[in-house]
Design an enzyme around this catalytic site. Structure first.
Site, short mmCIF file in Angstrom:
data_model
loop_
_atom_site.label_atom_id
_atom_site.label_comp_id
_atom_site.label_asym_id
_atom_site.label_seq_id
_atom_site.Cartn_x
_atom_site.Cartn_y
_atom_site.Cartn_z
N TYR A 72 0.85 -1.19 0.00
CA TYR A 72 0.00 0.00 0.00
C TYR A 72 0.89 1.24 0.00
O TYR A 72 0.85 2.08 0.90
CB TYR A 72 -0.99 0.01 1.17
CG TYR A 72 -2.27 0.71 0.77
CD1 TYR A 72 -3.18 0.10 -0.09
CD2 TYR A 72 -2.55 1.99 1.23
CE1 TYR A 72 -4.34 0.75 -0.48
CE2 TYR A 72 -3.70 2.64 0.85
CZ TYR A 72 -4.59 2.03 -0.01
OH TYR A 72 -5.73 2.68 -0.41
N HIS B 59 7.30 5.71 0.64
CA HIS B 59 7.93 4.55 0.01
C HIS B 59 8.60 4.96 -1.31
O HIS B 59 9.69 4.48 -1.65
CB HIS B 59 6.91 3.45 -0.27
CG HIS B 59 6.22 2.92 0.94
ND1 HIS B 59 4.90 3.18 1.21
CD2 HIS B 59 6.67 2.13 1.95
CE1 HIS B 59 4.55 2.57 2.34
NE2 HIS B 59 5.61 1.93 2.81
N GLY C 116 12.72 3.99 6.07
CA GLY C 116 12.33 5.36 6.40
C GLY C 116 12.63 5.70 7.85
O GLY C 116 12.50 4.87 8.75
N LYS C 117 13.00 6.95 8.08
CA LYS C 117 13.26 7.41 9.44
C LYS C 117 11.99 7.56 10.27
O LYS C 117 12.08 7.71 11.49
CB LYS C 117 14.02 8.74 9.41
CG LYS C 117 15.49 8.61 9.05
CD LYS C 117 16.21 9.95 9.20
CE LYS C 117 17.71 9.81 9.03
NZ LYS C 117 18.41 11.11 9.24
N VAL D 118 8.62 11.66 4.94
CA VAL D 118 7.87 12.41 3.93
C VAL D 118 6.51 12.75 4.54
O VAL D 118 5.85 11.90 5.13
CB VAL D 118 7.68 11.59 2.64
CG1 VAL D 118 6.82 12.34 1.64
CG2 VAL D 118 9.05 11.26 2.03
N LYS E 131 3.44 10.71 6.27
CA LYS E 131 2.81 9.74 5.38
C LYS E 131 2.81 8.36 6.05
O LYS E 131 3.81 7.93 6.60
CB LYS E 131 3.58 9.65 4.06
CG LYS E 131 3.57 10.94 3.24
CD LYS E 131 2.37 11.01 2.34
CE LYS E 131 2.49 12.18 1.37
NZ LYS E 131 1.33 12.27 0.47
N ARG F 135 -1.47 3.68 7.26
CA ARG F 135 -2.59 3.67 8.22
C ARG F 135 -3.39 4.97 8.21
O ARG F 135 -4.47 5.02 8.81
CB ARG F 135 -2.07 3.37 9.62
CG ARG F 135 -1.61 1.93 9.81
CD ARG F 135 -1.30 1.60 11.26
NE ARG F 135 -1.12 0.17 11.47
CZ ARG F 135 0.04 -0.46 11.43
NH1 ARG F 135 1.14 0.22 11.18
NH2 ARG F 135 0.11 -1.77 11.63
#
EC number: 6.3.2.1
Length: 282
Positions: free
Chosen positions: A32, A37, A147-148, A176, A184, A187
């Site tokens: 998703y 991503h 991702g952080k 992001v 982002k 969920r």
């Protein structure tokens, strides 16, 4: 770009690429996909000759009361995004492909997994470490991208790679955000219109904490108290945690006197969202 469903297919393709001297990047995801991503895929595409994106909702990292069945899935949508951003393969296995009958081997970790998300989600990081180590063994990437936003996960993966002498470079990529500041997340799709508005307390609290650090406040309790007060003023918000931890150990610290992570987890209605900032990024 192609979608592959089996471990053998991925291995054959990666071996062919490596026989040609090509470098391979891996972007592990639960699907998703969104712009966060996409930024990881962009980074891998920039750094490597070929990019594999895993798209697998890992049942092992969900607790019995968590949202495994309702977690959003849309492989066609994901494939379009991966192709647009330069990915070469989506590895989209069934759970039975990753965990055969009788599967009983796990990768577990102490210390770093005992705080933050590890407290409220006790099985989570064993599932993360196990599936990521399997993906590393299957794909054998040169670099892997995380991702952080999932800051504790990033720290755990880096530590696992170091502990187990895996020859993989782990790259952490910035959070992001939506235009209004919300991080982002897949969920976010669970949120009603009212909850979506209420969810802004997370990024607002992060900004409060960052401003205090910029202004020289080092007392962790003062920073987290201010952040908690702001979140608690939102009726739809329920705090799981607001903590500042040592970046190396994920253990709470009284003062910011070393590289640190300020991490929060908040329920907006029934949806659990996370956000954070790294003091070294301020």
């Amino acid at each position: 770009m192609k979608i592959v469903k089996t471990i053998d297919e991925v291995r054959r393709q990666v071996k062919e690429w490596k026989s040609q001297g090509l470098s391979v990047g891996l972007v592990p995801t639960m699907g998703y996909l969104h712009e966060g991503h996409a930024s990881l895929i962009d980074a891998s595409h920039r750094d490597n000759d070929r990019t594999v994106v895993s798209d697998f909702v890992n049942p092992m990292q969900f607790g019995p009361t968590e949202d495994l069945e309702s977690y959003p899935r849309d492989i066609d949508r994901d494939a379009a995004l991966v192709e647009e951003h330069g990915g070469d393969i989506i590895f989209n296995p069934e759970p039975s492909e990753m965990y055969h009958e009788g599967f009983s081997s796990f990768v577990d970790m102490d210390v770093l997994t005992k705080e933050l998300c590890g407290l409220s989600r006790p099985v989570h990081f064993r599932g993360v470490c196990t599936v990521v180590s399997k993906l590393f063994n299957i794909v054998q990437p040169d670099k892997a991208y995380f991702g952080k936003k999932d800051a504790q996960q990033l720290a755990v993966i880096k530590h696992m790679v170091d502990d187990l002498n895996m020859d993989i470079e782990i790259i952490g990529c910035p959070i992001v955000r939506e235009e209004d500041g919300l991080a982002k997340s897949s969920r976010n799709t669970y949120l009603s219109a009212e909850e979506r508005k209420a969810a802004l307390v997370l990024s607002q609290a992060i900004n409060i904490g960052m401003d205090m650090v910029r202004n020289g406040v080092t007392d962790c309790s003062k920073i987290t108290d201010a952040m908690k007060a702001h979140i608690s003023a939102e009726p739809l918000a329920k705090i799981d945690y607001v903590k500042i931890v040592d970046l190396a150990t994920m253990q709470q610290i009284p003062a910011i006197d070393r590289p640190a992570l300020c991490a929060i987890a908040v329920y907006i209605g029934s949806t659990r969202l996370i956000d954070n900032f790294f003091t070294e990024d301020i």
